[in-house]
Structure formats: C-alpha cells, structure tokens
Design a protein around this motif. Sequence first.
Motif, PDB file in Angstrom:
ATOM      1  N   GLY A 273      -5.583 -12.205  -1.707  1.00 38.96           N
ATOM      2  CA  GLY A 273      -4.187 -12.054  -2.094  1.00 38.96           C
ATOM      3  C   GLY A 273      -3.636 -10.748  -1.570  1.00 38.96           C
ATOM      4  N   ALA A 274      -2.407 -10.433  -2.002  1.00 38.13           N
ATOM      5  CA  ALA A 274      -1.744  -9.217  -1.507  1.00 38.13           C
ATOM      6  C   ALA A 274      -2.550  -7.981  -1.860  1.00 38.13           C
ATOM      7  N   ALA A 275      -3.263  -8.032  -2.992  1.00 36.62           N
ATOM      8  CA  ALA A 275      -4.073  -6.867  -3.379  1.00 36.62           C
ATOM      9  C   ALA A 275      -5.153  -6.627  -2.336  1.00 36.62           C
ATOM     10  N   GLY A 276      -5.704  -7.729  -1.799  1.00 41.01           N
ATOM     11  CA  GLY A 276      -6.720  -7.600  -0.763  1.00 41.01           C
ATOM     12  C   GLY A 276      -6.151  -6.901   0.459  1.00 41.01           C
ATOM     13  N   TRP A 277      -4.944  -7.310   0.883  1.00 44.73           N
ATOM     14  CA  TRP A 277      -4.297  -6.652   2.025  1.00 44.73           C
ATOM     15  C   TRP A 277      -3.963  -5.209   1.669  1.00 44.73           C
ATOM     16  N   GLY A 278      -3.536  -5.005   0.429  1.00 45.04           N
ATOM     17  CA  GLY A 278      -3.170  -3.653  -0.011  1.00 45.04           C
ATOM     18  C   GLY A 278      -4.335  -2.695   0.117  1.00 45.04           C
ATOM     19  N   ALA A 279      -5.537  -3.186  -0.140  1.00 46.75           N
ATOM     20  CA  ALA A 279      -6.737  -2.332  -0.072  1.00 46.75           C
ATOM     21  C   ALA A 279      -6.899  -1.742   1.329  1.00 46.75           C
ATOM     22  N   LEU A 280      -6.415  -2.479   2.324  1.00 44.79           N
ATOM     23  CA  LEU A 280      -6.557  -2.002   3.696  1.00 44.79           C
ATOM     24  C   LEU A 280      -5.770  -0.711   3.917  1.00 44.79           C
ATOM     25  N   PHE A 281      -4.685  -0.550   3.144  1.00 48.97           N
ATOM     26  CA  PHE A 281      -3.813   0.605   3.356  1.00 48.97           C
ATOM     27  C   PHE A 281      -4.015   1.697   2.314  1.00 48.97           C
ATOM     28  N   ALA A 282      -4.932   1.449   1.344  1.00 45.06           N
ATOM     29  CA  ALA A 282      -5.024   2.342   0.183  1.00 45.06           C
ATOM     30  C   ALA A 282      -5.160   3.802   0.585  1.00 45.06           C
ATOM     31  N   ASP A 283      -5.914   4.060   1.638  1.00 50.84           N
ATOM     32  CA  ASP A 283      -6.233   5.446   1.979  1.00 50.84           C
ATOM     33  C   ASP A 283      -5.087   6.181   2.665  1.00 50.84           C
ATOM     34  N   VAL A 284      -4.123   5.433   3.195  1.00 55.26           N
ATOM     35  CA  VAL A 284      -3.037   6.079   3.946  1.00 55.26           C
ATOM     36  C   VAL A 284      -1.667   5.800   3.354  1.00 55.26           C
ATOM     37  N   ALA A 285      -1.630   4.983   2.294  1.00 61.80           N
ATOM     38  CA  ALA A 285      -0.341   4.556   1.737  1.00 61.80           C
ATOM     39  C   ALA A 285       0.528   5.740   1.348  1.00 61.80           C
ATOM     40  N   ASP A 286      -0.079   6.778   0.787  1.00 57.36           N
ATOM     41  CA  ASP A 286       0.744   7.902   0.307  1.00 57.36           C
ATOM     42  C   ASP A 286       1.502   8.573   1.452  1.00 57.36           C
ATOM     43  N   VAL A 287       0.928   8.549   2.656  1.00 58.21           N
ATOM     44  CA  VAL A 287       1.615   9.158   3.804  1.00 58.21           C
ATOM     45  C   VAL A 287       2.944   8.430   4.038  1.00 58.21           C
ATOM     46  N   PHE A 288       2.869   7.090   4.029  1.00 60.33           N
ATOM     47  CA  PHE A 288       4.075   6.303   4.281  1.00 60.33           C
ATOM     48  C   PHE A 288       5.037   6.383   3.093  1.00 60.33           C
ATOM     49  N   GLN A 289       4.470   6.418   1.886  1.00 55.44           N
ATOM     50  CA  GLN A 289       5.332   6.467   0.709  1.00 55.44           C
ATOM     51  C   GLN A 289       6.104   7.781   0.617  1.00 55.44           C
ATOM     52  N   HIS A 290       5.514   8.863   1.144  1.00 53.38           N
ATOM     53  CA  HIS A 290       6.205  10.147   1.101  1.00 53.38           C
ATOM     54  C   HIS A 290       7.238  10.296   2.212  1.00 53.38           C
ATOM     55  N   ALA A 291       7.135   9.466   3.239  1.00 49.41           N
ATOM     56  CA  ALA A 291       8.089   9.568   4.349  1.00 49.41           C
ATOM     57  C   ALA A 291       9.356   8.793   3.985  1.00 49.41           C
ATOM     58  N   ASP A 292      10.486   9.212   4.551  1.00 49.06           N
ATOM     59  CA  ASP A 292      11.716   8.435   4.332  1.00 49.06           C
ATOM     60  C   ASP A 292      11.581   7.059   4.971  1.00 49.06           C
ATOM     61  N   PHE A 293      10.978   7.026   6.158  1.00 48.57           N
ATOM     62  CA  PHE A 293      10.846   5.756   6.865  1.00 48.57           C
ATOM     63  C   PHE A 293       9.477   5.636   7.498  1.00 48.57           C
ATOM     64  N   GLY A 294       8.646   4.782   6.932  1.00 47.54           N
ATOM     65  CA  GLY A 294       7.338   4.494   7.519  1.00 47.54           C
ATOM     66  C   GLY A 294       7.497   3.349   8.500  1.00 47.54           C
ATOM     67  N   PHE A 295       6.923   3.517   9.705  1.00 44.04           N
ATOM     68  CA  PHE A 295       7.104   2.533  10.775  1.00 44.04           C
ATOM     69  C   PHE A 295       5.756   2.117  11.350  1.00 44.04           C
ATOM     70  N   VAL A 296       5.568   0.827  11.602  1.00 38.81           N
ATOM     71  CA  VAL A 296       4.383   0.347  12.325  1.00 38.81           C
ATOM     72  C   VAL A 296       4.803  -0.739  13.314  1.00 38.81           C
ATOM     73  N   ASN A 297       3.977  -0.951  14.316  1.00 41.65           N
ATOM     74  CA  ASN A 297       4.165  -2.078  15.223  1.00 41.65           C
ATOM     75  C   ASN A 297       3.442  -3.278  14.616  1.00 41.65           C
ATOM     76  N   LEU A 298       4.180  -4.351  14.341  1.00 41.34           N
ATOM     77  CA  LEU A 298       3.588  -5.553  13.733  1.00 41.34           C
ATOM     78  C   LEU A 298       3.174  -6.492  14.856  1.00 41.34           C
ATOM     79  N   GLU A 299       1.893  -6.416  15.222  1.00 36.60           N
ATOM     80  CA  GLU A 299       1.455  -7.122  16.429  1.00 36.60           C
ATOM     81  C   GLU A 299       0.962  -8.530  16.111  1.00 36.60           C
ATOM     82  N   THR A 300       1.761  -9.253  15.353  1.00 32.82           N
ATOM     83  CA  THR A 300       1.396 -10.630  15.052  1.00 32.82           C
ATOM     84  C   THR A 300       2.612 -11.345  14.497  1.00 32.82           C
ATOM     85  N   PRO A 301       2.750 -12.637  14.793  1.00 31.47           N
ATOM     86  CA  PRO A 301       3.755 -13.395  14.055  1.00 31.47           C
ATOM     87  C   PRO A 301       3.302 -13.580  12.603  1.00 31.47           C
TER      88      PRO A 301
END
Length: 387
Positions: free
Chosen positions: A1-29
Amino acid sequence: GAAGWGALFADVADVFQHADFGFVNLETPVAPAHSHGSKPFLFDAPIALVDALKANGIKIVSSANNHVMDQGWSGFAETRDHLRERGLLFVGSGDTAQQAWQPVITEANGIKVGWLGMTRWLNGNRNPDSQAQPHVNFFPYPGESGGAAGLDEAEVLEAIKQARLKCDLLVVSIHWGIEYAPAPRPEDVETAHKMLEAGAAVIVGHHPHVLQPVETYRTQDGRDAVIFYSLGNFLSNQSRAYVDGLMPDKDGDPRDSMIGLFSAVRKDYGPGGVRVELGHVGILPVWGENNRNELASGHTKTPLIHPVLIDREMPRLQGRLDELTKMSQSTTSLTIAQKREFIELTNRLKLLDDRRKLLVARTGDEYITDPPKLAAKPEAAHQTPDP
C-alpha cells in the motif's frame, strides 16, 4: 500500500517537506487503466506511488522523459489525470502542443518561480499528430528524433525567453545526455549555457542514471546560475548487487544520487531596483540503500530500496559502532549477533565513505551542505513499517 511506498522516502522526506517546492523526475507512467503491462524498460506504476510522492513533500514532477509514452498516448493522458487528481504539479507536458511549452508557475514568499520541462529522448515514441491532444515537450538531438516532430534549439531558447517573462526565476528540467556517462555531452554544456543566457537560472538534468558534475555559471547580464547535469538515480533497483570493492557489480554508480538545493532571494539594489536572484546552491549526497543481505539471510521477506542521506547515515552508524566498541572493551563480550553487526556496520561505513569521496570527486566539495537535523527520536525514521 501507500505506506509501503512511503517507506522508500522515509529517510529523505524531511528534506522535501522543509522545501517550498520539492521536485523529482517521474520516470514512469502511472496508468493502471491503460496498462499494457510493465517489463524491462517499459514502465508503469501504481497510483500509490503518486500518493507517496505527495505525502513525502514532493509538490512538482517532470512528466517529460523517454518513458512517458510507455503505456501509449492514453496511458500518458491517464498519468496526467492522476497527477491532477492528487494535486501534484507537473512540467514538460500539456493538454495541447502549445500549452506544453508554457511554464508552470509556483509562488512562495511573493517570489514567482517558473518551471519548464523537456526531454531530448522519446524511446521511439512520438506525440500525436493532432496539436489539440496532450503533448510532451520534445527537443530531440539533431538526427536522433526518429522522425518524431519536436522543437529545435532556437525554438526552445525562445520558449525559455517567453517563460522567463512570466516569473522571477526560471527552472528548466531536461532529460538528456548519455546513460551511465559520468560527464555531460559537450554539446549539452553549450546548450545549457545558451539556456541560462536566455533566462533560466537553474537547469536540472536527468537521464544518465549516474551523477554528473554541478556547474555554476555567470550570465552576461550578471546573474549567477547553476546546472545540475545529472542528479543520478533517486529510487531505482539498478546495481542492487553492488558490494563495495567486490564483484558482481563492480560499479555502484547507478545507486549514487544527490538532492540539489537552491533558493530564490529578493535583493534590493536601491536605485537599481529589486531583483530576484539565485541564493544558496547545495547538494545532499544520497546512496540507494538496499536490504539484499537481510533478504538473503532470511531476516526479511520484503525487498526495500530506499535513498539515504550519506551525511546523516554515517554519524548514526559511527555512533552505534562506538557503542559496540565500548561494550567489547568492557567486561561484557559481544554476542555473535553483535559481532556480526559490528562487521556489517564497519563495511557500510566504508562503503558510504567511498561513495561520498566519489561524489565529491565528480561534483565538487564546495556544494555539499549539512543534512537537515532530524527531529527527536531519529530511529523512527529508519524503522520499516510493516507491509
């Protein structure tokens, strides 16, 4: 579930959460309804990935890369619908050919930052003939378009000039270069400089799957600008069998990445007027951690690949290593499990130290910034939620 995907970002999430705009390239449909299935080099992802991106502080993604059409035109349109439904902004494509080259404008603290995205590769796919259908921004290399229509350099530079008029600071996301090449193509360096002269302040490059240098550049009109030629892989299963200094994968480069940081600042020059400029530029070194050993030893059944901030992980590992060292020097001897942990920690520290040295050699020391301080109870960030 989404929690499983969330675990992938757990270690870096705070970096994006502290930024005004977190950006990534979404390399998949993200096109479950129109999926032709995914296989090597033909991608699709569940909607839970989009939810996880949003929950972990990503606000804007690039939808311009060589995989956007992997599930056909309908899968491309469906992906855009899911991003819209979830409230994620996306650059590099539009509902029509003309709209695609309009910048996405974000605003924070009264500063308008524009985002323009494009790709130089399309994996043999192409845009629909009808200009009224969704289009991806395609800026093909000369002679490499495979017959698919796109914009040439002069037209792209004009689009950048026009986009710059609508914002205070312009960011260009571009999918370019040669996969696994440690340096940008010389012609891409030239193009990047022209883009900065045309009005861009930041260029965010991706596609090579490995790190490439960061370049600061001073434009003729006196603006400081920066080019991240390739951020490397953020979330990927490439080189998963890499062992530091050993085969089978002699090269861990596809597991290196960085998070680029930059700020837009307003400066008042008195009679010269107020200008928005590029402020601090930095990078956080990232390593794609995986739990291959735990899987092999049967300690876990769920494979997990997740990015970790090297400069936050190393002190954590060192702290635990120091604890074990103290224990071994006192009267208590280490248990077999603790001895095993000691060896694993030592190996991981060496690996991270080696990867960091490679990253510095490639991108330059001066950009590396301190990782954000974790909130209290740092261990929580490293716990894997139950599947």
